[in-house]
Design a protein around this motif. Structure first.
Motif, mmCIF file in Angstrom:
data_model
loop_
_atom_site.group_PDB
_atom_site.id
_atom_site.type_symbol
_atom_site.label_atom_id
_atom_site.label_comp_id
_atom_site.label_asym_id
_atom_site.label_seq_id
_atom_site.Cartn_x
_atom_site.Cartn_y
_atom_site.Cartn_z
ATOM 1 N N ARG A 1 0.838 -1.200 0.000
ATOM 2 C CA ARG A 1 0.000 0.000 0.000
ATOM 3 C C ARG A 1 0.871 1.247 0.000
ATOM 4 O O ARG A 1 1.770 1.407 0.835
ATOM 5 N N ASP B 1 -0.633 4.547 -0.643
ATOM 6 C CA ASP B 1 -1.463 5.726 -0.397
ATOM 7 C C ASP B 1 -2.502 5.380 0.661
ATOM 8 O O ASP B 1 -3.428 4.623 0.405
ATOM 9 N N ALA C 1 -6.225 5.958 -0.212
ATOM 10 C CA ALA C 1 -6.897 5.127 -1.204
ATOM 11 C C ALA C 1 -7.559 3.926 -0.536
ATOM 12 O O ALA C 1 -7.111 3.455 0.519
ATOM 13 N N ALA D 1 -8.135 9.582 -4.897
ATOM 14 C CA ALA D 1 -7.688 9.515 -3.507
ATOM 15 C C ALA D 1 -6.897 10.742 -3.092
ATOM 16 O O ALA D 1 -6.857 11.081 -1.908
ATOM 17 N N GLU D 2 -6.271 11.438 -4.054
ATOM 18 C CA GLU D 2 -5.465 12.619 -3.716
ATOM 19 C C GLU D 2 -6.310 13.881 -3.613
ATOM 20 O O GLU D 2 -6.163 14.662 -2.675
ATOM 21 N N TYR E 1 -4.833 5.627 -13.351
ATOM 22 C CA TYR E 1 -4.993 5.220 -11.957
ATOM 23 C C TYR E 1 -4.557 3.773 -11.769
ATOM 24 O O TYR E 1 -4.659 2.948 -12.687
ATOM 25 N N GLU F 1 -6.137 5.371 -6.543
ATOM 26 C CA GLU F 1 -4.846 6.060 -6.429
ATOM 27 C C GLU F 1 -4.287 6.423 -7.811
ATOM 28 O O GLU F 1 -4.146 5.546 -8.670
ATOM 29 N N ALA G 1 1.168 8.888 -8.149
ATOM 30 C CA ALA G 1 1.441 8.890 -6.701
ATOM 31 C C ALA G 1 2.339 7.740 -6.287
ATOM 32 O O ALA G 1 2.811 7.702 -5.164
ATOM 33 N N ARG G 2 2.591 6.801 -7.187
ATOM 34 C CA ARG G 2 3.344 5.599 -6.822
ATOM 35 C C ARG G 2 4.829 5.898 -6.782
ATOM 36 O O ARG G 2 5.342 6.721 -7.504
#
Length: 279
Positions: free
Chosen positions: A86, A88, A91, A133-134, A224, A274, A278-279
């Motif tokens: 995980r 985020d 998320a 999620a952001e 995403y 997510e 963001a990863r």
């Protein structure tokens, strides 16, 4: 004896050479970690070579019975790996995919009628929205794939009495990221068989093989990370004893009487996906 074991471990690690053609330093580093833990297990259990080979033979039996993933699930390894992956915390968490997804089913309308009028069981509407999620903004046109067992805990592809792709659906969220699925409440079920290698082990461990009732879903949208998760129902007595430990708090939802559809129950689901960036 411990000193000799330590020497053997060091020799096994030192045998890995980075200057050999095809060598992968990342795999070597990970394998060294595995060697440390495996040697520590041998030390603590004081296994003989015959006992070690018996374990290897048992693992082959598990593989021959196609239950290696079930072994990972029942040991809690699958859920732990999902927790560790995980990235985020805002998320919706990933959950176990399970053995029966079918992503290639045709896309239908939204609302999606997963259960026919003839399908027995407590009627249920699962509705909600998909958001970023952001930012918290809704995600329009996200694709949602849903699948579940019937009220007796049977998936269509393991039950000849059900029609093909029964209780499976695929739909697109509307412009506001909303979706609706009209279905029935699924039943729980027992995984595997009691006469397989895993079934016999779970009996010896005093473990049950029960899965709490749940609905699977997958959310896909360009840009995403694909989300694969499950919905569990608040108050179900099997939630605490689910045999693969996947009934985490974030996936347990409240069930209410439906304010519009007579005879239906209502579950509302907020899904946060997510962004790849963001990863």
């Amino acid at each position: 004896m411990n000193k000799q074991n330590n020497l053997t471990l060091q020799r096994a690690i030192s045998a890995m050479r980075e200057d050999v053609a095809g060598a992968d330093p990342e795999i070597q580093a990970r394998f060294a970690v595995a060697l440390h833990h495996l040697h520590a297990m041998l030390d603590e259990l004081r296994l003989t070579d015959q006992q070690l080979y018996a374990i290897a033979g048992w693992l082959k039996q598990v593989a021959d019975q196609d239950e290696l993933i079930m072994l990972c699930d029942m040991m809690g390894l699958t859920m732990r790996a999902l927790e560790l992956s995980r990235t985020d915390t805002q998320a919706t968490p990933q959950n176990v995919t399970g053995p029966f997804p079918k992503d290639g089913i045709p896309e239908g309308p939204n609302p999606c009628r997963l259960a026919t009028d003839e399908e027995p069981g407590q009627r249920l509407e699962l509705k909600g929205r998909v958001r970023d999620a952001e930012t918290g903004r809704t995600v329009a046109q996200a694709q949602v794939v849903v699948w579940q067992p019937n009220q007796f805990g049977r998936y269509e592809n393991e039950d000849d009495s059900q029609s093909e792709d029964n209780l499976r659906g695929k739909l697109r969220c509307n412009a506001d990221g909303e979706f609706s699925v009209l279905t029935i409440r699924p039943g729980g079920y027992i995984i595997g068989r009691e006469d397989t290698a895993i079934g016999l082990l779970m009996k010896q461990l005093g473990r049950n093989r029960e899965r709490a009732p749940h609905i699977h879903y997958r959310v896909v949208h360009p840009g995403y990370r694909t989300l694969t998760s499950q919905v569990y129902f608040a108050g179900d007595p099997t939630n605490p004893v689910d045999c693969i430990f996947s009934t985490i708090e974030d996936h347990i939802v409240e069930v209410a009487a439906h304010p519009v559809h007579k005879g239906y129950q209502l579950v509302e689901l907020d899904i946060a996906i997510e962004p790849e960036t963001a990863r």
